[in-house]
Scaffold this active site. Structure first.
Site, PDB file in Angstrom:
ATOM      1  CB  ILE A   1      -0.940  -0.029   1.228  1.00  0.00           C
ATOM      2  CG1 ILE A   1      -1.962  -1.176   1.088  1.00  0.00           C
ATOM      3  CG2 ILE A   1      -1.653   1.310   1.391  1.00  0.00           C
ATOM      4  CD1 ILE A   1      -2.778  -1.454   2.344  1.00  0.00           C
TER       5      ILE A   1
ATOM      6  CE1 TYR B   1      -2.140  -4.983  11.004  1.00  0.00           C
ATOM      7  CE2 TYR B   1      -4.459  -5.547  10.863  1.00  0.00           C
ATOM      8  CZ  TYR B   1      -3.338  -4.938  10.332  1.00  0.00           C
ATOM      9  OH  TYR B   1      -3.420  -4.278   9.125  1.00  0.00           O
TER      10      TYR B   1
HETATM   11  P1  NAD Z   1       3.569  -4.624   3.296  1.00  0.00           P
HETATM   12  O1  NAD Z   1       4.228  -5.622   4.180  1.00  0.00           O
HETATM   13  O2  NAD Z   1       3.474  -4.903   1.847  1.00  0.00           O
HETATM   14  O3  NAD Z   1       4.220  -3.192   3.499  1.00  0.00           O
HETATM   15  C1  NAD Z   1       4.508  -2.698   4.767  1.00  0.00           C
HETATM   16  C2  NAD Z   1       5.827  -1.967   4.698  1.00  0.00           C
HETATM   17  O4  NAD Z   1       6.136  -1.449   5.991  1.00  0.00           O
HETATM   18  C3  NAD Z   1       6.969  -2.891   4.273  1.00  0.00           C
HETATM   19  O5  NAD Z   1       7.675  -2.285   3.209  1.00  0.00           O
HETATM   20  C4  NAD Z   1       7.833  -2.981   5.529  1.00  0.00           C
HETATM   21  O6  NAD Z   1       9.213  -3.100   5.229  1.00  0.00           O
HETATM   22  C5  NAD Z   1       7.510  -1.658   6.206  1.00  0.00           C
HETATM   23  N1  NAD Z   1       7.788  -1.727   7.635  1.00  0.00           N
HETATM   24  C6  NAD Z   1       7.494  -2.720   8.494  1.00  0.00           C
HETATM   25  N2  NAD Z   1       7.949  -2.429   9.717  1.00  0.00           N
HETATM   26  C7  NAD Z   1       8.546  -1.223   9.633  1.00  0.00           C
HETATM   27  C8  NAD Z   1       9.215  -0.398  10.556  1.00  0.00           C
HETATM   28  N3  NAD Z   1       9.398  -0.767  11.836  1.00  0.00           N
HETATM   29  N4  NAD Z   1       9.704   0.796  10.120  1.00  0.00           N
HETATM   30  C9  NAD Z   1       9.555   1.167   8.832  1.00  0.00           C
HETATM   31  N5  NAD Z   1       8.939   0.415   7.908  1.00  0.00           N
HETATM   32  C10 NAD Z   1       8.440  -0.767   8.314  1.00  0.00           C
HETATM   33  O7  NAD Z   1       2.120  -4.385   3.927  1.00  0.00           O
HETATM   34  P2  NAD Z   1       0.832  -3.640   3.345  1.00  0.00           P
HETATM   35  O8  NAD Z   1      -0.194  -4.677   3.174  1.00  0.00           O
HETATM   36  O9  NAD Z   1       1.177  -2.752   2.229  1.00  0.00           O
HETATM   37  O10 NAD Z   1       0.421  -2.799   4.622  1.00  0.00           O
HETATM   38  C11 NAD Z   1       0.606  -1.402   4.712  1.00  0.00           C
HETATM   39  C12 NAD Z   1      -0.253  -0.870   5.844  1.00  0.00           C
HETATM   40  O11 NAD Z   1      -1.622  -1.127   5.548  1.00  0.00           O
HETATM   41  C13 NAD Z   1       0.038  -1.524   7.198  1.00  0.00           C
HETATM   42  O12 NAD Z   1      -0.086  -0.571   8.216  1.00  0.00           O
HETATM   43  C14 NAD Z   1      -1.070  -2.546   7.309  1.00  0.00           C
HETATM   44  O13 NAD Z   1      -1.375  -2.818   8.652  1.00  0.00           O
HETATM   45  C15 NAD Z   1      -2.212  -1.800   6.629  1.00  0.00           C
HETATM   46  N6  NAD Z   1      -3.262  -2.685   6.139  1.00  0.00           N
HETATM   47  C16 NAD Z   1      -2.979  -3.685   5.281  1.00  0.00           C
HETATM   48  C17 NAD Z   1      -4.023  -4.510   4.857  1.00  0.00           C
HETATM   49  C18 NAD Z   1      -3.796  -5.661   3.919  1.00  0.00           C
HETATM   50  O14 NAD Z   1      -4.717  -6.466   3.743  1.00  0.00           O
HETATM   51  N7  NAD Z   1      -2.658  -5.787   3.293  1.00  0.00           N
HETATM   52  C19 NAD Z   1      -5.327  -4.300   5.319  1.00  0.00           C
HETATM   53  C20 NAD Z   1      -5.552  -3.251   6.196  1.00  0.00           C
HETATM   54  C21 NAD Z   1      -4.518  -2.451   6.596  1.00  0.00           C
END
Ligand code: NAD
Length: 258
Positions: free
Chosen positions: A18, A154
């Site tokens: 995202i 979470y």
């Molecule tokens: P993703 O794992 O593809 O991306 C998350 C990114 O955050 C990764 O690049 C990771 O390296 C980075 N990250 C993790 N820990 C970190 C830290 N301590 N410091 C800096 N960067 C860090 O995940 P995503 O699915 O793109 O999720 C992005 C956001 O959206 C998150 O907050 C997640 O909770 C939220 N979200 C995701 C979903 C889903 O279904 N994928 C649904 C609802 C919310």
């Protein structure tokens, strides 16, 4: 009504999923991008993609769960300009049943998802207020409003993010700043694919079958695309979002209706 052209936008978690999609969408709107995340290589790739849109991109490796690291991020971003769009998308989502969950798992999820969002808001909000215009967009989740089994850490972290969002919105409402959360359902990202693999191994199923279960949590019976979440971030960041603040906007195909 400020356009996004030449505004400095900081996106955390910008190396994948995202965050990457949001960074690219903001670049297409004309923003200059600071891309923050834990891992250098994916950040560098995302920065190249941003430059492909003719926009400046500054990747900064940063653990958002560390106040010292976020202070360092503030210094790096300060060399680019005043951050006026902050998108907190860094996050982790390890699963465990409540009884099996170790304290360290809860602590780590709160450290990254909640404290990381808090540290970035704390560091970048005041300069936005001083500049008279700003946008904070926190990536929460539908779990900020409801709950699923095996997601205690979470779900708690995302409830906290939404609560923080609402209070910040109230305190900035007449200062030119809006603060909102986006609450996606299951989005097709590396995080979701990894969760599906892990859950499949735990329950003796397959990743595609678990992904199908995830899709059924949406009334549209599908996973969201990162670009669909990014489109909402652009709306909230741009002039159309001027009067929207303190909201948790669901982007979930009708899965949660509150
Ligand atoms: P993703 O794992 O593809 O991306 C998350 C990114 O955050 C990764 O690049 C990771 O390296 C980075 N990250 C993790 N820990 C970190 C830290 N301590 N410091 C800096 N960067 C860090 O995940 P995503 O699915 O793109 O999720 C992005 C956001 O959206 C998150 O907050 C997640 O909770 C939220 N979200 C995701 C979903 C889903 O279904 N994928 C649904 C609802 C919310």
């Amino acid at each position: 009504m400020d356009s996004l052209t030449d505004k400095v936008a900081l996106v955390t978690g910008a190396g994948s999923g995202i965050g990457r999609a949001v960074a690219l969408a903001l670049a297409r709107e004309g923003c200059r991008l600071v891309l923050a995340g834990r891992r250098g290589e994916p950040l560098a790739r995302a920065a190249e993609e941003v430059r492909g849109h003719g926009r400046e991109a500054f990747p900064v490796v940063c653990d958002v769960g560390s106040r010292a690291a976020v202070d360092g991020l503030g210094q790096s971003a300060g060399r680019v300009g005043v951050v006026q769009v902050l998108v907190n998308a860094a996050g982790i989502a390890p699963a465990a049943s409540f009884l099996e969950m170790e304290d360290v798992l809860l602590e780590e999820v709160l450290r990254v998802n909640f404290m990381g969002t808090y540290y970035c808001c704390k560091r970048f909000l005041e300069p936005m207020i001083d500049a008279g215009w700003g946008r904070v967009i926190n990536m929460a989740s539908t779990t900020a409003k409801t709950a699923y089994p095996h997601t205690a850490a979470y779900t708690a972290s995302k409830h906290a993010v939404l609560g923080l969002t609402k209070v910040m919105a109230l305190e900035t409402a007449r200062k030119g700043v809006t603060v909102n959360a986006i609450c996606p359902g299951y989005v097709d990202t590396p995080l979701t694919q990894e969760n599906a693999r892990r859950m499949a191994a735990r329950v003796g199923s397959t990743a595609p079958a678990v992904l199908e279960r995830f899709a059924r949590t949406s009334a549209q019976r599908r996973l969201m695309a990162p670009d669909e979440v990014a489109a909402m971030a652009v709306l909230l960041a741009g002039p159309a979002g001027d009067c929207i603040t303190g909201q948790g906007v669901n982007v979930d195909g009708g899965g949660v209706m509150s």
